[in-house]
Write a protein that holds these residues in place. Structure first.
Motif, PDB file in Angstrom:
ATOM      1  N   TYR A 131    -110.908 -30.091   3.320  1.00 70.19           N
ATOM      2  CA  TYR A 131    -110.540 -30.437   4.696  1.00 70.19           C
ATOM      3  C   TYR A 131    -109.037 -30.302   4.911  1.00 70.19           C
ATOM      4  N   ILE A 132    -108.273 -30.712   3.923  1.00 72.59           N
ATOM      5  CA  ILE A 132    -106.814 -30.609   4.033  1.00 72.59           C
ATOM      6  C   ILE A 132    -106.388 -29.150   4.130  1.00 72.59           C
ATOM      7  N   ASP A 133    -106.985 -28.299   3.311  1.00 78.37           N
ATOM      8  CA  ASP A 133    -106.653 -26.865   3.353  1.00 78.37           C
ATOM      9  C   ASP A 133    -107.014 -26.250   4.698  1.00 78.37           C
ATOM     10  N   VAL A 134    -108.169 -26.635   5.236  1.00 79.90           N
ATOM     11  CA  VAL A 134    -108.601 -26.082   6.528  1.00 79.90           C
ATOM     12  C   VAL A 134    -107.671 -26.538   7.646  1.00 79.90           C
ATOM     13  N   LEU A 135    -107.308 -27.820   7.640  1.00 80.14           N
ATOM     14  CA  LEU A 135    -106.441 -28.348   8.701  1.00 80.14           C
ATOM     15  C   LEU A 135    -105.028 -27.789   8.609  1.00 80.14           C
ATOM     16  N   LYS A 136    -104.613 -27.382   7.413  1.00 84.66           N
ATOM     17  CA  LYS A 136    -103.293 -26.760   7.273  1.00 84.66           C
ATOM     18  C   LYS A 136    -103.269 -25.340   7.841  1.00 84.66           C
ATOM     19  N   GLY A 137    -104.443 -24.762   7.996  1.00 80.24           N
ATOM     20  CA  GLY A 137    -104.532 -23.410   8.547  1.00 80.24           C
ATOM     21  C   GLY A 137    -104.501 -23.429  10.064  1.00 80.24           C
ATOM     22  N   SER A 138    -105.259 -22.529  10.664  1.00 73.32           N
ATOM     23  CA  SER A 138    -105.236 -22.364  12.121  1.00 73.32           C
ATOM     24  C   SER A 138    -106.370 -23.094  12.820  1.00 73.32           C
ATOM     25  N   PHE A 139    -107.021 -24.019  12.116  1.00 72.63           N
ATOM     26  CA  PHE A 139    -108.166 -24.706  12.717  1.00 72.63           C
ATOM     27  C   PHE A 139    -107.776 -25.464  13.978  1.00 72.63           C
ATOM     28  N   LEU A 140    -106.646 -26.153  13.950  1.00 74.60           N
ATOM     29  CA  LEU A 140    -106.224 -26.952  15.105  1.00 74.60           C
ATOM     30  C   LEU A 140    -105.932 -26.081  16.322  1.00 74.60           C
ATOM     31  N   ILE A 141    -105.531 -24.839  16.093  1.00 72.60           N
ATOM     32  CA  ILE A 141    -105.310 -23.915  17.220  1.00 72.60           C
ATOM     33  C   ILE A 141    -106.644 -23.585  17.879  1.00 72.60           C
ATOM     34  N   TYR A 142    -107.660 -23.304  17.073  1.00 76.92           N
ATOM     35  CA  TYR A 142    -108.991 -23.063  17.608  1.00 76.92           C
ATOM     36  C   TYR A 142    -109.488 -24.289  18.392  1.00 76.92           C
ATOM     37  N   LEU A 143    -109.262 -25.465  17.833  1.00 79.84           N
ATOM     38  CA  LEU A 143    -109.706 -26.698  18.486  1.00 79.84           C
ATOM     39  C   LEU A 143    -108.993 -26.889  19.822  1.00 79.84           C
ATOM     40  N   ARG A 144    -107.702 -26.642  19.854  1.00 78.69           N
ATOM     41  CA  ARG A 144    -106.937 -26.774  21.104  1.00 78.69           C
ATOM     42  C   ARG A 144    -107.467 -25.824  22.167  1.00 78.69           C
ATOM     43  N   ASN A 145    -107.718 -24.587  21.787  1.00 80.17           N
ATOM     44  CA  ASN A 145    -108.231 -23.611  22.746  1.00 80.17           C
ATOM     45  C   ASN A 145    -109.604 -24.019  23.274  1.00 80.17           C
ATOM     46  N   SER A 146    -110.464 -24.512  22.384  1.00 80.00           N
ATOM     47  CA  SER A 146    -111.793 -24.934  22.815  1.00 80.00           C
ATOM     48  C   SER A 146    -111.712 -26.107  23.787  1.00 80.00           C
ATOM     49  N   LEU A 147    -110.884 -27.085  23.464  1.00 83.65           N
ATOM     50  CA  LEU A 147    -110.747 -28.246  24.347  1.00 83.65           C
ATOM     51  C   LEU A 147    -110.240 -27.836  25.727  1.00 83.65           C
ATOM     52  N   PRO A 177    -117.585 -24.552  -0.278  1.00 82.01           N
ATOM     53  CA  PRO A 177    -117.210 -25.868   0.248  1.00 82.01           C
ATOM     54  C   PRO A 177    -116.186 -25.796   1.379  1.00 82.01           C
ATOM     55  N   ALA A 178    -115.236 -24.869   1.301  1.00 82.75           N
ATOM     56  CA  ALA A 178    -114.239 -24.753   2.373  1.00 82.75           C
ATOM     57  C   ALA A 178    -114.884 -24.279   3.673  1.00 82.75           C
ATOM     58  N   ILE A 179    -115.803 -23.323   3.568  1.00 80.74           N
ATOM     59  CA  ILE A 179    -116.501 -22.843   4.769  1.00 80.74           C
ATOM     60  C   ILE A 179    -117.311 -23.973   5.405  1.00 80.74           C
ATOM     61  N   LEU A 180    -117.982 -24.778   4.571  1.00 79.57           N
ATOM     62  CA  LEU A 180    -118.775 -25.882   5.101  1.00 79.57           C
ATOM     63  C   LEU A 180    -117.884 -27.001   5.639  1.00 79.57           C
ATOM     64  N   ALA A 181    -116.669 -27.110   5.127  1.00 76.15           N
ATOM     65  CA  ALA A 181    -115.713 -28.059   5.717  1.00 76.15           C
ATOM     66  C   ALA A 181    -115.357 -27.640   7.144  1.00 76.15           C
ATOM     67  N   VAL A 182    -115.220 -26.326   7.369  1.00 69.64           N
ATOM     68  CA  VAL A 182    -114.975 -25.816   8.724  1.00 69.64           C
ATOM     69  C   VAL A 182    -116.163 -26.128   9.628  1.00 69.64           C
ATOM     70  N   VAL A 183    -117.373 -25.924   9.107  1.00 72.78           N
ATOM     71  CA  VAL A 183    -118.578 -26.217   9.882  1.00 72.78           C
ATOM     72  C   VAL A 183    -118.640 -27.689  10.258  1.00 72.78           C
ATOM     73  N   THR A 184    -118.309 -28.562   9.314  1.00 75.92           N
ATOM     74  CA  THR A 184    -118.345 -30.003   9.580  1.00 75.92           C
ATOM     75  C   THR A 184    -117.329 -30.394  10.635  1.00 75.92           C
ATOM     76  N   LEU A 185    -116.110 -29.914  10.499  1.00 75.04           N
ATOM     77  CA  LEU A 185    -115.066 -30.251  11.471  1.00 75.04           C
ATOM     78  C   LEU A 185    -115.404 -29.693  12.851  1.00 75.04           C
ATOM     79  N   SER A 186    -116.032 -28.525  12.899  1.00 69.09           N
ATOM     80  CA  SER A 186    -116.413 -27.940  14.186  1.00 69.09           C
ATOM     81  C   SER A 186    -117.532 -28.729  14.850  1.00 69.09           C
ATOM     82  N   SER A 187    -118.385 -29.341  14.045  1.00 67.93           N
ATOM     83  CA  SER A 187    -119.537 -30.069  14.585  1.00 67.93           C
ATOM     84  C   SER A 187    -119.192 -31.490  15.001  1.00 67.93           C
TER      85      SER A 187
END
Length: 281
Positions: free
Chosen positions: A63-79, A246-256
């Protein structure tokens, strides 16, 4: 025997319904539990331990690795895209439903039928014209490019739901407001819009959930990673973490998670809104 069963309060329904409910609960929750469990494992554990084995430790590194990437940018755009789209859907569909339900004008029935017919049009057949229109308007590869298609494809069912609600508002309230000097616009805002609260909540939550998972339009109308929405995060992170399950499924969890939280809060409003519409209709 049947009389004795009725006296004791026992019935087949009282047993079957809870059993079916527990079965459906297991069907819907076990996949998510499995995804969360896998996302807490290390990459080595996924290859060494059994699939359903519990994580050896409470590992949040994925989760830490995913959040350090561009995940929050995707989340901002979706919101941004979903918030603006849902607000526009609710306002436009509510005003259209009021006009179709209470204002008498020629061809109102034909117009309502045409709008409802839009529900059966396959959305993906509009991809090419929408893409060309977006390019010509200079909106391609921006989050704003998704708002127009999202609103347009959500309006038919939203107008259909809200029209049925507004047809059931008592005429006496409308007549009293008109006698007080209110015009149609004021009648809509003061009476019909507040009284359609259950329907508005249903429309907002339903469309929010549907658009949160929309993939095809987001994939076609955006290309830059910093302009894409959350459903494409799994697509892009799949390439980045191709062998790191596990990293891919961490992205799935955070997205859900946002979707699960919103639905958990608003599920009662959805059920109440649908039940109110069915009872009134």
């Amino acid at each position: 025997m049947a009389k004795a069963a009725r006296k004791s309060g026992f019935s087949v329904k009282s047993v079957v319904i809870p059993v079916l409910g527990l079965f459906w609960l297991a069907v819907t929750t076990l996949p998510f539990i499995f995804v969360v469990m896998m996302s807490l494992k290390t990459q080595n554990e996924t290859y060494v331990n059994p699939v359903w084995a519990l994580p050896e430790s409470f590992n949040l590194s994925n989760y830490i690795d995913v959040l350090k990437g561009s995940f929050l940018i995707y989340l901002r755009n979706s919101l941004f895209v979903i918030s603006v789209s849902v607000v526009l859907i609710v306002l436009i569909s509510a005003m259209a439903a009021y006009a179709l339900a209470r204002l008498r004008f020629r061809l109102s029935g034909a117009l309502f039928g045409l709008i409802v017919a839009g529900m059966i049009v396959p959305l993906h057949v509009t991809l090419v014209p929408v893409y060309l229109m977006t390019k010509s308007m200079g909106l391609y590869d921006t989050p704003a490019a998704l708002i127009g298609p999202y609103v347009a494809m959500s309006l038919p069912i939203s107008i259909f739901i809200l029209t049925e609600f507004m047809r059931q508002v008592p005429k006496e309230l409308e007549e009293a407001a008109l006698l007080d000097g209110c015009g149609p616009f004021k009648v809509f805002w003061k009476i019909f819009f507040p009284l359609s609260g259950p329907g508005l909540s249903t429309v907002a939550i339903y469309n929010g959930i549907m658009l949160w998972n929309e993939f095809v339009f987001a994939y076609v109308l955006t290309s830059s990673p910093d302009k894409r929405t959350l459903p494409l995060a799994v697509w892009d992170f799949q390439g980045q973490y191709a062998s790191n399950i596990p990293a891919i499924l961490a992205v799935v969890t955070l997205s859900s998670l946002p979707l699960i939280i919103v639905y958990a809060i608003g599920q009662e409003k959805i059920v109440n809104g649908m039940m109110a519409g069915s009872l009134k209709g």
